[in-house]
Design an enzyme around this catalytic site. Sequence first.
Site, mmCIF file in Angstrom:
data_model
loop_
_atom_site.group_PDB
_atom_site.id
_atom_site.type_symbol
_atom_site.label_atom_id
_atom_site.label_comp_id
_atom_site.label_asym_id
_atom_site.label_seq_id
_atom_site.Cartn_x
_atom_site.Cartn_y
_atom_site.Cartn_z
ATOM 1 N N HIS A 263 2.142 6.469 -0.368
ATOM 2 C CA HIS A 263 2.744 7.802 -0.486
ATOM 3 C C HIS A 263 3.798 7.776 -1.596
ATOM 4 O O HIS A 263 3.450 7.537 -2.751
ATOM 5 C CB HIS A 263 3.308 8.195 0.893
ATOM 6 C CG HIS A 263 3.768 9.599 1.064
ATOM 7 N ND1 HIS A 263 3.527 10.595 0.172
ATOM 8 C CD2 HIS A 263 4.464 10.179 2.076
ATOM 9 C CE1 HIS A 263 4.055 11.727 0.620
ATOM 10 N NE2 HIS A 263 4.637 11.505 1.769
ATOM 11 N N HIS A 302 -6.042 11.165 -4.500
ATOM 12 C CA HIS A 302 -5.246 12.098 -3.712
ATOM 13 C C HIS A 302 -6.118 12.686 -2.614
ATOM 14 O O HIS A 302 -7.297 12.943 -2.820
ATOM 15 C CB HIS A 302 -4.713 13.241 -4.580
ATOM 16 C CG HIS A 302 -3.546 13.942 -3.961
ATOM 17 N ND1 HIS A 302 -3.701 14.917 -3.011
ATOM 18 C CD2 HIS A 302 -2.224 13.790 -4.133
ATOM 19 C CE1 HIS A 302 -2.510 15.359 -2.636
ATOM 20 N NE2 HIS A 302 -1.592 14.684 -3.289
ATOM 21 N N ASP A 358 2.343 10.386 -9.228
ATOM 22 C CA ASP A 358 3.095 9.133 -9.378
ATOM 23 C C ASP A 358 2.673 8.304 -10.580
ATOM 24 O O ASP A 358 3.320 7.303 -10.892
ATOM 25 C CB ASP A 358 2.912 8.294 -8.105
ATOM 26 C CG ASP A 358 3.581 8.956 -6.926
ATOM 27 O OD1 ASP A 358 2.911 9.203 -5.913
ATOM 28 O OD2 ASP A 358 4.771 9.280 -7.052
HETATM 29 C C1 SDX Z 1 1.560 11.071 -3.028
HETATM 30 O O1 SDX Z 1 -0.354 14.039 0.442
HETATM 31 C C2 SDX Z 1 0.357 14.327 -0.582
HETATM 32 O O2 SDX Z 1 0.445 15.471 -0.972
HETATM 33 C C3 SDX Z 1 1.071 13.148 -1.225
HETATM 34 C C4 SDX Z 1 1.839 13.495 -2.499
HETATM 35 C C5 SDX Z 1 3.016 14.411 -2.214
HETATM 36 O O3 SDX Z 1 3.470 15.090 -3.167
HETATM 37 O O4 SDX Z 1 3.553 14.343 -1.070
HETATM 38 O O5 SDX Z 1 0.965 14.107 -3.437
HETATM 39 C C6 SDX Z 1 2.452 12.243 -3.139
HETATM 40 O O6 SDX Z 1 1.639 10.343 -2.057
HETATM 41 C C7 SDX Z 1 0.507 10.875 -4.112
HETATM 42 C C8 SDX Z 1 -0.410 9.637 -3.806
HETATM 43 C C9 SDX Z 1 0.365 8.368 -4.258
HETATM 44 N N1 SDX Z 1 -0.387 7.169 -3.796
HETATM 45 C C10 SDX Z 1 -1.018 6.361 -4.664
HETATM 46 O O7 SDX Z 1 -1.145 6.604 -5.877
HETATM 47 C C11 SDX Z 1 -1.603 5.095 -4.010
HETATM 48 C C12 SDX Z 1 -3.039 4.894 -4.503
HETATM 49 N N2 SDX Z 1 -3.891 5.969 -3.911
HETATM 50 C C13 SDX Z 1 -4.610 5.650 -2.692
HETATM 51 O O8 SDX Z 1 -3.940 4.818 -1.798
HETATM 52 C C14 SDX Z 1 -5.287 6.903 -2.100
HETATM 53 O O9 SDX Z 1 -5.918 7.529 -3.138
HETATM 54 C C15 SDX Z 1 -4.484 7.925 -1.320
HETATM 55 C C16 SDX Z 1 -3.684 7.310 -0.237
HETATM 56 C C17 SDX Z 1 -3.578 8.683 -2.239
HETATM 57 C C18 SDX Z 1 -5.473 8.925 -0.717
HETATM 58 O O10 SDX Z 1 -6.171 8.242 0.251
HETATM 59 P P1 SDX Z 1 -7.392 8.927 1.018
HETATM 60 O O11 SDX Z 1 -7.438 10.392 0.795
HETATM 61 O O12 SDX Z 1 -7.335 8.430 2.435
HETATM 62 O O13 SDX Z 1 -8.622 8.348 0.246
HETATM 63 P P2 SDX Z 1 -9.387 7.071 0.664
HETATM 64 O O14 SDX Z 1 -8.416 5.941 0.860
HETATM 65 O O15 SDX Z 1 -10.288 7.432 1.796
HETATM 66 O O16 SDX Z 1 -10.235 6.740 -0.648
HETATM 67 C C19 SDX Z 1 -11.517 7.266 -0.810
HETATM 68 C C20 SDX Z 1 -12.241 6.201 -1.640
HETATM 69 C C21 SDX Z 1 -12.206 4.811 -1.010
HETATM 70 O O17 SDX Z 1 -13.336 4.100 -1.568
HETATM 71 P P3 SDX Z 1 -14.573 3.766 -0.573
HETATM 72 O O18 SDX Z 1 -13.974 3.048 0.625
HETATM 73 O O19 SDX Z 1 -15.147 5.118 -0.201
HETATM 74 O O20 SDX Z 1 -15.487 2.904 -1.378
HETATM 75 O O21 SDX Z 1 -11.574 6.038 -2.908
HETATM 76 C C22 SDX Z 1 -11.042 4.710 -2.986
HETATM 77 C C23 SDX Z 1 -10.985 4.149 -1.570
HETATM 78 O O22 SDX Z 1 -11.080 2.734 -1.627
HETATM 79 N N3 SDX Z 1 -9.706 4.852 -3.544
HETATM 80 C C24 SDX Z 1 -9.216 4.081 -4.492
HETATM 81 C C25 SDX Z 1 -7.947 4.610 -4.752
HETATM 82 N N4 SDX Z 1 -7.694 5.651 -3.949
HETATM 83 C C26 SDX Z 1 -8.806 5.801 -3.192
HETATM 84 N N5 SDX Z 1 -9.744 3.008 -5.137
HETATM 85 C C27 SDX Z 1 -8.948 2.460 -6.080
HETATM 86 N N6 SDX Z 1 -7.694 2.902 -6.404
HETATM 87 C C28 SDX Z 1 -7.178 3.979 -5.746
HETATM 88 N N7 SDX Z 1 -5.951 4.425 -6.052
#
Ligand code: SDX
Length: 422
Positions: A263, A302, A358
């Site tokens: 997050h 996201h 971010d």
């Molecule tokens: C913020 O919710 C909000 O609005 C948050 C925010 C706000 O203003 O409050 O916008 C701020 O928190 C932005 C996000 C910051 N976090 C990161 O940048 C961390 C990296 N991102 C991931 O951890 C992830 O993308 C999330 C947590 C942001 C979203 O997670 P989801 O929606 O649960 O997506 P997921 O984990 O189910 O991913 C779907 C697929 C998966 O692959 P498969 O298992 O289907 O093969 O995408 C992959 C994930 O492994 N994936 C990534 C990835 N993010 C998702 N693979 C590599 N790098 C990534 N960053």
Amino acid sequence: MAESITITDNRTGESFEVPIVHGGVDSSAWKKNLPGVWFTDPAFTTTASCESSITDIKGDEGILRYRGYPIEQLAKDSNYLEVAYLLVNGELPTTEQYDQWAHDVTHHTYTHENFRRRFMDGFHFNAHPMGMFVSSLAAMSTFYPEAKDVEDPENRKLQITRLIAKVPTLAAAGYRFSIGMPYVYPENDLDFATNFMSMMFKVAEDKYECDPAITKALDILFILHADHEQNCSTTTARTVGSAHADPYSSVAAAAAALYGPRHGGANEAVLRMLDDIGSYDRVDEFIEGVKRGDHKLMGFGHRVYKNFDPRATIIKEAADNVFKVTGTNPRLDIALKLEEAALNDDYFKSRKLYPNVDFYSGLIYQSLGFPPEMFTVLFAIPRVAGWLSHWSEMLEQDSRIARPRQLYVGADVRDYVPIANR
Ligand code: SDX
């Protein structure tokens, strides 16, 4: 075509119709017709926890609006204090309302001396500023016991003003403690962003001065981070607040959620990721590691935005203005190469992974002189306005205490076995 769904219980053949209202279907009809059958949605990926009028996100179109106003217009024409007023009160202020709001916030920036001298100084020398920030918010509840009266609108308004005003002071105090520098007190003749920069970076000069391009960029970053509907930390604020905990405790819980690297902790993780990559020519190797599942591409992906995060677009523009003053950040080339490689790779395109808020913010923060461990605190300062807007809205809605159900999948009933017989 009726705006509704019909649900049939195949065990009895009975059906019932539920209207689709504001894009959702209310669970009460389900509870009435299917008692004891629960929806399961562990990360709330398809569940609306509330009705809200504060922020509207349309993920596929990359739309973000605060109280109906597009984020692009607010970032261009407004300032953070005015946006905080809008989020909390629902309307843009008149000149008179804004002047009163700015006066009230300005005159609530101080914290009790015991807070600084006895609480802040009690932290370990290398305490993480975000750990100090979360603790400080909770500690603030001990200075304002009257804040527990959460059902009094006037009291809520006073505590909201206090928190929005004091979080820069708390944030700067944590940073100054972490570098062994004396605290700098707020100054009433400085605007919100400049006052924060002064409390952070002023040394021996009589008056802290900062390039207006820098404070404008910081103010834009504050606007962009102010709210984002039901993200993990805001949902936490509403959940803790639904127990009628005081606003300081509710916001402290929200800040603890934001601390997580999935997050708000992602901006610090992006900088560390760029440092780990180290050079432009190691980007492709890192991308392959992400595709193997060795690590995440921090700052990408996201839950809601599936084409682009409108905030990332605005931040990229703000970065250019900052780098004109500070000189470009050497990690920018790595970040740009990383973005280009990811956006052209099916692994990321198929998963709809794009830069989020971010990905670039840390590059700006670092160029403004902030260390990476302060980045999530910088996210939290403006997000307090969002958390409090939702906390207040939840109380105005007279919401019931948040208490989800579960599907029990554990052991069936069994008798205790004395340890000698196990
Ligand atoms: C913020 O919710 C909000 O609005 C948050 C925010 C706000 O203003 O409050 O916008 C701020 O928190 C932005 C996000 C910051 N976090 C990161 O940048 C961390 C990296 N991102 C991931 O951890 C992830 O993308 C999330 C947590 C942001 C979203 O997670 P989801 O929606 O649960 O997506 P997921 O984990 O189910 O991913 C779907 C697929 C998966 O692959 P498969 O298992 O289907 O093969 O995408 C992959 C994930 O492994 N994936 C990534 C990835 N993010 C998702 N693979 C590599 N790098 C990534 N960053």
